[in-house]
Write a protein that holds these residues in place. Structure first.
Motif, short mmCIF file in Angstrom:
data_model
loop_
_atom_site.label_atom_id
_atom_site.label_comp_id
_atom_site.label_asym_id
_atom_site.label_seq_id
_atom_site.Cartn_x
_atom_site.Cartn_y
_atom_site.Cartn_z
N TYR A 42 1.15 -1.07 0.16
CA TYR A 42 -0.02 0.56 0.29
C TYR A 42 1.16 1.08 0.01
O TYR A 42 0.92 1.64 0.78
CB TYR A 42 -0.87 -0.13 1.52
N THR A 43 0.92 2.22 -0.65
CA THR A 43 1.70 3.41 -0.82
C THR A 43 0.70 4.28 -1.40
O THR A 43 1.55 5.14 -1.99
CB THR A 43 2.56 2.73 -2.39
N TYR A 74 -5.66 7.77 3.00
CA TYR A 74 -6.24 8.02 4.59
C TYR A 74 -6.34 6.32 4.94
O TYR A 74 -6.30 4.86 3.68
CB TYR A 74 -7.85 8.04 4.66
N MET A 75 -5.71 5.74 5.95
CA MET A 75 -6.63 4.14 6.61
C MET A 75 -6.40 4.99 7.43
O MET A 75 -6.93 5.77 8.54
CB MET A 75 -5.18 3.80 7.10
N GLY A 130 0.39 10.38 4.70
CA GLY A 130 1.39 10.71 4.05
C GLY A 130 1.96 11.78 4.95
O GLY A 130 2.71 12.69 4.53
N PHE A 131 0.50 13.04 5.26
CA PHE A 131 -0.06 13.86 5.80
C PHE A 131 0.42 13.95 7.43
O PHE A 131 -0.29 15.37 7.68
CB PHE A 131 -0.54 14.53 4.86
N GLY A 132 -0.06 12.83 7.80
CA GLY A 132 -0.32 12.45 9.30
C GLY A 132 -1.94 13.21 9.72
O GLY A 132 -2.36 13.49 8.22
N ASN A 166 -5.96 4.71 20.05
CA ASN A 166 -4.35 5.42 19.44
C ASN A 166 -4.41 4.83 18.10
O ASN A 166 -4.00 3.41 18.03
CB ASN A 166 -3.28 5.82 20.07
N ILE A 167 -4.44 5.80 16.76
CA ILE A 167 -4.06 5.82 15.40
C ILE A 167 -2.36 5.43 15.47
O ILE A 167 -2.43 6.89 15.27
CB ILE A 167 -5.22 5.48 14.62
N SER A 168 -1.88 4.85 15.07
CA SER A 168 -0.82 4.49 14.16
C SER A 168 0.08 3.94 13.33
O SER A 168 -0.82 3.02 12.65
CB SER A 168 0.24 4.81 15.82
N ARG A 169 0.81 4.26 12.68
CA ARG A 169 0.67 4.11 11.20
C ARG A 169 3.10 3.58 10.83
O ARG A 169 3.94 4.72 11.45
CB ARG A 169 0.30 4.21 9.89
N ASP A 170 2.97 2.31 10.77
CA ASP A 170 4.71 1.93 10.75
C ASP A 170 5.06 2.14 9.10
O ASP A 170 4.82 0.76 8.74
CB ASP A 170 5.36 1.32 11.57
#
Length: 125
Positions: A27-28, A32-33, A53-55, A68-72
C-alpha cells in the motif's frame, strides 16, 4: 489489489488493553487508512483514521482518549492501540485503506476500497 491482514484481537476484561495490527503489503497511496468496527446486529461504524502521507489522526467520540491509531511505514503496518476497554467496544474490527481516486468523508465506509477480513475483540464486564 492491496491485501489487508488484521491481527491482535482477543478477549479481555473491561479496563484492559489490546493492540490491533493491520499489515498492508504494497500500500503506497498517501491517503487515509482507518479502523472500523461492527457489532452483531449493528451497522459498521468508523473508529479512527490516519493520514498516511501527511499525518493527522481522527477519532470517533466514543473512543477518543482511549484509542490511538498509528502507522509504521517501514513495516507497512497500521495499528490500533485500545486502552480502558469497555464491553460496548466488543465488535469485529476491520482495517481499511483508500485509493488515489477515493473521495468523501474519511469516516465513511464508502471512501475505502480495501478491507481486511476482520479481527474479533470481546470485552467482558
Amino acid at each position: 489489489q492491496v491485501p489487508l491482514v488484521e491481527s491482535g484481537g482477543g478477549s479481555v476484561q473491561a479496563g484492559g488493553s489490546l493492540r490491533l495490527s493491520c499489515r498492508a503489503s504494497g500500500y503506497t497511496n498517501s491517503g487515509y487508512m482507518a479502523w472500523f468496527r461492527q457489532a452483531p446486529g449493528k451497522e459498521r461504524e468508523w473508529v479512527a483514521s490516519i493520514g498516511t502521507g501527511f499525518g493527522g489522526r481522527w477519532f470517533a467520540d466514543s473512543v477518543k482518549g482511549r484509542f490511538n491509531i498509528s502507522r509504521d511505514n517501514d513495516k507497512e503496518t497500521l495499528y490500533l492501540q485500545m486502552d480502558s476497554l469497555k464491553p460496548e467496544d466488543t465488535a469485529m474490527y476491520y482495517c481499511a485503506a483508500d485509493t488515489i481516486t477515493s473521495g468523501g468523508s474519511r469516516s465513511a465506509t464508502g471512501r475505502y476500497v480495501y478491507w481486511g477480513q476482520g479481527t474479533q475483540v470481546t470485552v467482558s464486564s
